[in-house]
Design an enzyme around this catalytic site. Structure first.
Site, mmCIF file in Angstrom:
data_model
loop_
_atom_site.group_PDB
_atom_site.id
_atom_site.type_symbol
_atom_site.label_atom_id
_atom_site.label_comp_id
_atom_site.label_asym_id
_atom_site.label_seq_id
_atom_site.Cartn_x
_atom_site.Cartn_y
_atom_site.Cartn_z
ATOM 1 N N LYS A 121 1.238 4.148 -3.083
ATOM 2 C CA LYS A 121 0.823 5.546 -2.931
ATOM 3 C C LYS A 121 2.089 6.318 -3.036
ATOM 4 C CE LYS A 121 -3.480 5.074 -1.785
ATOM 5 N NZ LYS A 121 -4.468 5.806 -2.705
ATOM 6 N N TYR B 133 0.901 -1.240 -0.095
ATOM 7 C CA TYR B 133 -0.163 0.132 -0.059
ATOM 8 C C TYR B 133 0.946 1.225 -0.022
ATOM 9 C CZ TYR B 133 -3.399 3.562 1.376
ATOM 10 O OH TYR B 133 -4.211 4.403 1.669
#
Length: 243
Positions: free
Chosen positions: A155, A151
């Site tokens: 990002k 994750y």
């Protein structure tokens, strides 16, 4: 001039809040809301300005060819795509040794590849008239997040992509924004931090208002930056996940 705005992840949380906030704008007439949940999209529409022309499209953004074809049809129908807001995201936090290739690929397919795909097709229309793109990253993408490798790195990729496209697309009159929300009371946050009191952290509506201002004429000097959005009193503790 009547503007057309596309918003992904618009069925809940930050995406929903952004759709509601932008529907208050007088200069945007056409909204295209994309998410997997048809019910969620319909609930978003109920909270938006009913004077707007709103089109909902339940869709999996990882069906890249279908998405590209749909965006092309939107641009052709309305004659332009003036704003693209990429909110849809996915998180299943795992440590390095627990992260499977399936988890890694799913995270990147939603958080990175789908944004690349929909942005590329939208820019085919934006380059003719100019426009604005806003990508929602996370504070997890700009600081260490042990246990959140897939994750956090996805990002970080969005932050880098936004900064690069800001310069690459400037000649077309296209402004690219990137916001990185901190802790926010979304459905995802409830799963990640079930014991947290959601009333003590930032609300999706706060992010929606930030985006509303960013995409106005007053936000012209804020493109190309990674803009952190969080409550002033928030203290980001080491290794603490964001949204």
């Amino acid at each position: 001039m009547s503007k057309t705005c596309i918003i992904t992840g618009a069925s809940r949380g930050i995406g929903k809040a952004i759709a509601v906030a932008l529907s208050k704008r007088d200069d945007i007439s056409n909204f295209v809301l994309i998410a997997r949940s048809e019910e969620g999209l319909n609930n978003t529409v109920k909270e938006m300005n009913q004077d707007k022309n709103i089109q909902c499209k339940p869709m999996d953004l990882t069906l890249y060819e279908d998405v590209a074809s749909y965006i092309h049809s939107i641009g052709t129908h309305y004659g332009s795509i003036d704003m693209l807001v990429n909110v849809a995201g996915y998180a299943e936090p795992k440590s390095l040794l627990e992260t499977t290739m399936e988890n890694w690929e799913k995270t990147y397919s939603i958080n990175v590849h789908s944004i690349f795909n929909i942005t590329k097709e939208s820019v085919r229309f934006m380059k003719k008239t100019g426009g604005k793109i806003l990508n929602v990253a996370s504070t997890a993408g700009s600081s260490a997040r042990p246990g959140w490798l897939a994750y956090a790195s996805s990002k970080a990729a969005i932050i880098s992509m936004s900064q690069t496209l800001s310069e690459e697309l400037a000649d077309y009159g296209i402004l690219v924004y990137c916001i990185s929300p901190g802790r926010c009371a979304t459905e995802l946050r409830k799963v990640l931090a079930p014991d947290e009191d959601p009333t003590t952290i930032m609300q999706p509506e706060h992010v929606g208002e930030v985006v509303r201002n960013l995409l106005s004429d007053e936000g012209v000097c804020l493109d190309g930056q990674n803009i952190v959005v969080r409550k002033q009193v928030e203290k980001i503790r080491e290794n603490e996940p964001a949204i």
